[in-house]
Motif scaffolding. Sequence first.
Motif, PDB file in Angstrom:
ATOM      1  N   GLU A  51       2.636   1.605   3.244  1.00  0.00           N
ATOM      2  CA  GLU A  51       3.786   0.722   3.396  1.00  0.00           C
ATOM      3  C   GLU A  51       4.968   1.239   2.582  1.00  0.00           C
ATOM      4  O   GLU A  51       6.120   1.176   3.040  1.00  0.00           O
ATOM      5  CB  GLU A  51       3.421  -0.699   2.952  1.00  0.00           C
ATOM      6  CG  GLU A  51       2.452  -1.395   3.908  1.00  0.00           C
ATOM      7  CD  GLU A  51       1.947  -2.718   3.368  1.00  0.00           C
ATOM      8  OE1 GLU A  51       1.899  -2.891   2.122  1.00  0.00           O
ATOM      9  OE2 GLU A  51       1.593  -3.573   4.177  1.00  0.00           O
ATOM     10  N   GLN A  52       4.712   1.753   1.373  1.00  0.00           N
ATOM     11  CA  GLN A  52       5.787   2.292   0.545  1.00  0.00           C
ATOM     12  C   GLN A  52       6.448   3.494   1.231  1.00  0.00           C
ATOM     13  O   GLN A  52       7.679   3.613   1.266  1.00  0.00           O
ATOM     14  CB  GLN A  52       5.250   2.711  -0.833  1.00  0.00           C
ATOM     15  CG  GLN A  52       4.863   1.543  -1.710  1.00  0.00           C
ATOM     16  CD  GLN A  52       4.193   2.003  -3.001  1.00  0.00           C
ATOM     17  OE1 GLN A  52       3.872   3.180  -3.168  1.00  0.00           O
ATOM     18  NE2 GLN A  52       3.986   1.061  -3.912  1.00  0.00           N
ATOM     19  N   LEU A  53       5.624   4.371   1.791  1.00  0.00           N
ATOM     20  CA  LEU A  53       6.136   5.549   2.482  1.00  0.00           C
ATOM     21  C   LEU A  53       6.964   5.145   3.703  1.00  0.00           C
ATOM     22  O   LEU A  53       8.053   5.675   3.933  1.00  0.00           O
ATOM     23  CB  LEU A  53       4.977   6.467   2.887  1.00  0.00           C
ATOM     24  CG  LEU A  53       5.339   7.788   3.556  1.00  0.00           C
ATOM     25  CD1 LEU A  53       6.217   8.625   2.631  1.00  0.00           C
ATOM     26  CD2 LEU A  53       4.097   8.555   3.942  1.00  0.00           C
ATOM     27  N   LEU A  54       6.454   4.170   4.482  1.00  0.00           N
ATOM     28  CA  LEU A  54       7.197   3.706   5.654  1.00  0.00           C
ATOM     29  C   LEU A  54       8.524   3.066   5.237  1.00  0.00           C
ATOM     30  O   LEU A  54       9.545   3.245   5.910  1.00  0.00           O
ATOM     31  CB  LEU A  54       6.358   2.717   6.465  1.00  0.00           C
ATOM     32  CG  LEU A  54       5.193   3.332   7.253  1.00  0.00           C
ATOM     33  CD1 LEU A  54       4.314   2.230   7.828  1.00  0.00           C
ATOM     34  CD2 LEU A  54       5.703   4.235   8.354  1.00  0.00           C
ATOM     35  N   THR A  55       8.527   2.340   4.140  1.00  0.00           N
ATOM     36  CA  THR A  55       9.766   1.740   3.645  1.00  0.00           C
ATOM     37  C   THR A  55      10.768   2.818   3.262  1.00  0.00           C
ATOM     38  O   THR A  55      11.969   2.722   3.583  1.00  0.00           O
ATOM     39  CB  THR A  55       9.469   0.832   2.433  1.00  0.00           C
ATOM     40  OG1 THR A  55       8.519  -0.161   2.826  1.00  0.00           O
ATOM     41  CG2 THR A  55      10.728   0.145   1.922  1.00  0.00           C
ATOM     42  N   GLU A  56      10.306   3.867   2.592  1.00  0.00           N
ATOM     43  CA  GLU A  56      11.190   4.976   2.206  1.00  0.00           C
ATOM     44  C   GLU A  56      11.761   5.665   3.438  1.00  0.00           C
ATOM     45  O   GLU A  56      12.964   5.973   3.492  1.00  0.00           O
ATOM     46  CB  GLU A  56      10.435   5.980   1.333  1.00  0.00           C
ATOM     47  CG  GLU A  56      10.110   5.461  -0.053  1.00  0.00           C
ATOM     48  CD  GLU A  56       9.262   6.440  -0.856  1.00  0.00           C
ATOM     49  OE1 GLU A  56       9.133   7.621  -0.454  1.00  0.00           O
ATOM     50  OE2 GLU A  56       8.717   6.010  -1.878  1.00  0.00           O
ATOM     51  N   ILE A  57      10.907   5.886   4.449  1.00  0.00           N
ATOM     52  CA  ILE A  57      11.367   6.532   5.685  1.00  0.00           C
ATOM     53  C   ILE A  57      12.429   5.664   6.360  1.00  0.00           C
ATOM     54  O   ILE A  57      13.472   6.144   6.796  1.00  0.00           O
ATOM     55  CB  ILE A  57      10.184   6.818   6.641  1.00  0.00           C
ATOM     56  CG1 ILE A  57       9.270   7.890   6.031  1.00  0.00           C
ATOM     57  CG2 ILE A  57      10.676   7.227   8.020  1.00  0.00           C
ATOM     58  CD1 ILE A  57       7.958   8.071   6.774  1.00  0.00           C
ATOM     59  N   ARG A  58      12.175   4.355   6.423  1.00  0.00           N
ATOM     60  CA  ARG A  58      13.140   3.432   7.027  1.00  0.00           C
ATOM     61  C   ARG A  58      14.483   3.495   6.287  1.00  0.00           C
ATOM     62  O   ARG A  58      15.538   3.583   6.907  1.00  0.00           O
ATOM     63  CB  ARG A  58      12.588   2.005   6.988  1.00  0.00           C
ATOM     64  CG  ARG A  58      13.546   0.985   7.598  1.00  0.00           C
ATOM     65  CD  ARG A  58      13.250  -0.428   7.191  1.00  0.00           C
ATOM     66  NE  ARG A  58      13.446  -0.548   5.744  1.00  0.00           N
ATOM     67  CZ  ARG A  58      12.920  -1.504   4.995  1.00  0.00           C
ATOM     68  NH1 ARG A  58      12.136  -2.407   5.538  1.00  0.00           N
ATOM     69  NH2 ARG A  58      13.150  -1.555   3.706  1.00  0.00           N
TER      70      ARG A  58
ATOM     71  N   THR B 116       0.851  -1.193   0.000  1.00  0.00           N
ATOM     72  CA  THR B 116       0.000   0.000   0.000  1.00  0.00           C
ATOM     73  C   THR B 116       0.887   1.243   0.000  1.00  0.00           C
ATOM     74  O   THR B 116       2.093   1.167   0.251  1.00  0.00           O
ATOM     75  CB  THR B 116      -0.909   0.022   1.253  1.00  0.00           C
ATOM     76  OG1 THR B 116      -0.079   0.124   2.397  1.00  0.00           O
ATOM     77  CG2 THR B 116      -1.788  -1.213   1.332  1.00  0.00           C
ATOM     78  N   LYS B 117       0.286   2.377  -0.274  1.00  0.00           N
ATOM     79  CA  LYS B 117       1.054   3.627  -0.290  1.00  0.00           C
ATOM     80  C   LYS B 117       1.666   3.900   1.073  1.00  0.00           C
ATOM     81  O   LYS B 117       2.789   4.401   1.182  1.00  0.00           O
ATOM     82  CB  LYS B 117       0.163   4.792  -0.721  1.00  0.00           C
ATOM     83  CG  LYS B 117      -0.203   4.729  -2.176  1.00  0.00           C
ATOM     84  CD  LYS B 117      -0.888   5.980  -2.630  1.00  0.00           C
ATOM     85  CE  LYS B 117      -1.220   5.841  -4.107  1.00  0.00           C
ATOM     86  NZ  LYS B 117      -1.294   7.080  -4.798  1.00  0.00           N
TER      87      LYS B 117
END
Length: 151
Positions: free
Chosen positions: A132-139, A129-130
């Motif tokens: 999850e993508q955003l959280l992955t980028e932040i990580r 999901t968007k």
Amino acid sequence: MGKFLTEFKEFAMKGNVIDMAVGVIIGGAFGKIVTSLVNDIIMPLVGIATGGVNFKDHKILLKAAETAADGTVINPEVVLTWGVFVQSIVDFLIIAFCIFVAIRWMNKLKKATVKAEEEAPAATPAEPTKEEQLLTEIRDLLKAQARSDKK
């Protein structure tokens, strides 16, 4: 006596006992269907094939009936109704054959289901999901920042 009743309750409420009871009930209904199949469909065909022989009418007279002068039966006749026995054997053979076919069919269906499950392609992971993508980028950014701080 209370322990006996408790043990009986535990036994009666087990799943396999209930399954067995359902099987007996369904088996009784299935028996009626097979009996009708034998009596109403198969045996008339057998009767035609054997020249009109009806097995239920065949018997061996062991002792004739004793009747009074007015025609009332004092002692009924004693007979061996071997035709009814033959009919019961035919019923049994047909029931056994029907059960064999049903179990064979269910086993094939079960094997086909298991085989289909084994051959099914592995589930492809769902698109993230968007959020999850955003959280992955932040990580990833935090990891990169932590590496640059260490240098």
